[in-house]
Design an enzyme around this catalytic site. Structure first.
Site, short mmCIF file in Angstrom:
data_model
loop_
_atom_site.label_atom_id
_atom_site.label_comp_id
_atom_site.label_asym_id
_atom_site.label_seq_id
_atom_site.Cartn_x
_atom_site.Cartn_y
_atom_site.Cartn_z
N ASP A 173 -19.70 -23.51 9.32
CA ASP A 173 -20.36 -23.21 7.97
C ASP A 173 -20.38 -21.55 7.77
O ASP A 173 -20.81 -21.04 8.75
CB ASP A 173 -21.67 -23.79 7.74
CG ASP A 173 -22.25 -23.69 6.37
OD1 ASP A 173 -22.21 -24.63 5.88
OD2 ASP A 173 -22.44 -22.77 6.10
N HIS A 208 -18.65 -33.53 2.78
CA HIS A 208 -18.85 -32.93 3.86
C HIS A 208 -19.87 -33.41 4.71
O HIS A 208 -20.99 -33.54 3.80
CB HIS A 208 -18.99 -31.09 3.70
CG HIS A 208 -19.97 -30.75 2.68
ND1 HIS A 208 -19.53 -30.87 1.44
CD2 HIS A 208 -21.14 -30.40 2.77
CE1 HIS A 208 -20.63 -30.34 0.57
NE2 HIS A 208 -21.36 -30.07 1.62
N HIS A 227 -22.70 -32.35 7.54
CA HIS A 227 -22.86 -31.19 8.20
C HIS A 227 -23.35 -31.49 9.67
O HIS A 227 -24.17 -32.49 9.88
CB HIS A 227 -24.44 -30.50 7.60
CG HIS A 227 -24.24 -30.05 6.29
ND1 HIS A 227 -24.30 -28.67 6.18
CD2 HIS A 227 -24.17 -30.51 5.15
CE1 HIS A 227 -23.93 -28.52 4.59
NE2 HIS A 227 -24.15 -29.64 4.19
P1 5GP Z 1 -23.86 -28.50 0.40
O1 5GP Z 1 -25.26 -27.93 -0.17
O2 5GP Z 1 -23.05 -28.94 -0.53
O3 5GP Z 1 -24.26 -29.82 1.39
O4 5GP Z 1 -23.38 -27.45 1.51
C1 5GP Z 1 -22.45 -26.61 1.08
C2 5GP Z 1 -22.20 -25.80 2.56
O5 5GP Z 1 -20.92 -25.22 2.55
C3 5GP Z 1 -23.37 -24.65 2.71
O6 5GP Z 1 -23.95 -24.74 4.03
C4 5GP Z 1 -22.70 -23.54 2.54
O7 5GP Z 1 -23.27 -22.42 3.46
C5 5GP Z 1 -21.09 -23.94 2.87
N1 5GP Z 1 -20.06 -23.19 2.12
C6 5GP Z 1 -19.87 -22.63 1.09
N2 5GP Z 1 -18.82 -21.93 0.71
C7 5GP Z 1 -18.11 -21.83 1.82
C8 5GP Z 1 -17.09 -21.23 2.38
O8 5GP Z 1 -16.16 -20.58 1.59
N3 5GP Z 1 -16.63 -21.49 3.62
C9 5GP Z 1 -17.44 -22.21 4.49
N4 5GP Z 1 -16.93 -22.02 5.85
N5 5GP Z 1 -18.64 -22.82 4.29
C10 5GP Z 1 -18.94 -22.57 2.97
#
Ligand code: 5GP
Length: 125
Positions: free
Chosen positions: A39, A110, A112
């Site tokens: 992440d 995704h 985590h």
């Molecule tokens: P969500 O809130 O959708 O469950 O989590 C999205 C995750 O994607 C967040 O933890 C954020 O830091 C990560 N993220 C967002 N953009 C990018 C990116 O461009 N590259 C990577 N490696 N992680 C990302």
């Protein structure tokens, strides 16, 4: 901002671009079903995301539409990554945010993986 899970799959979402190699990622693992990478804003000493290769907006979309083989392959990939990272002992936490109430921000499913320390609170505000 959280996504609207009713929206159709957006081919230009950030994880779609990572899958196509248009944006870089710090890759941990890849197979025919899944890609895993660190992440960009880690919230634990280990914070890895595992995404399916197929175009699925969310957990709901994936479990409704994906073939059994895709689902099995994806689940096995998550297990493979946690073992590769040697997180199985002393343990780790998995999280999937789904839709608006789950505060999902990227509209491609995704998982985590959080590890490297002990977690106490189930859900923090
Ligand atoms: P969500 O809130 O959708 O469950 O989590 C999205 C995750 O994607 C967040 O933890 C954020 O830091 C990560 N993220 C967002 N953009 C990018 C990116 O461009 N590259 C990577 N490696 N992680 C990302």
């Amino acid at each position: 901002m959280p996504i609207d899970p009713r929206e159709p799959y957006d081919n230009d979402n950030i994880f779609a671009k990572i899958l196509r190699g248009e944006l870089p990622c710090n890759k941990v693992y890849e197979d025919e079903h899944a890609l895993a990478f660190h992440d960009i804003r880690p919230q634990a000493p280990v914070h890895v995301l595992v995404i399916p290769k197929g175009a699925y907006v969310s957990w709901d979309d994936f479990t409704a539409k994906a073939e059994d083989g895709e689902i099995a392959g994806f689940m096995r990939a998550v297990g493979h990554v946690t073992r590769e990272l040697e997180l199985d002992e002393p343990g780790y936490r998995l999280m999937i945010n789904m839709g608006t109430n789950g505060h999902q921000e990227v509209p491609h499913l995704h998982v985590h993986i959080f590890g490297g320390r002990q977690f106490f609170q189930m859900i923090a505000d």
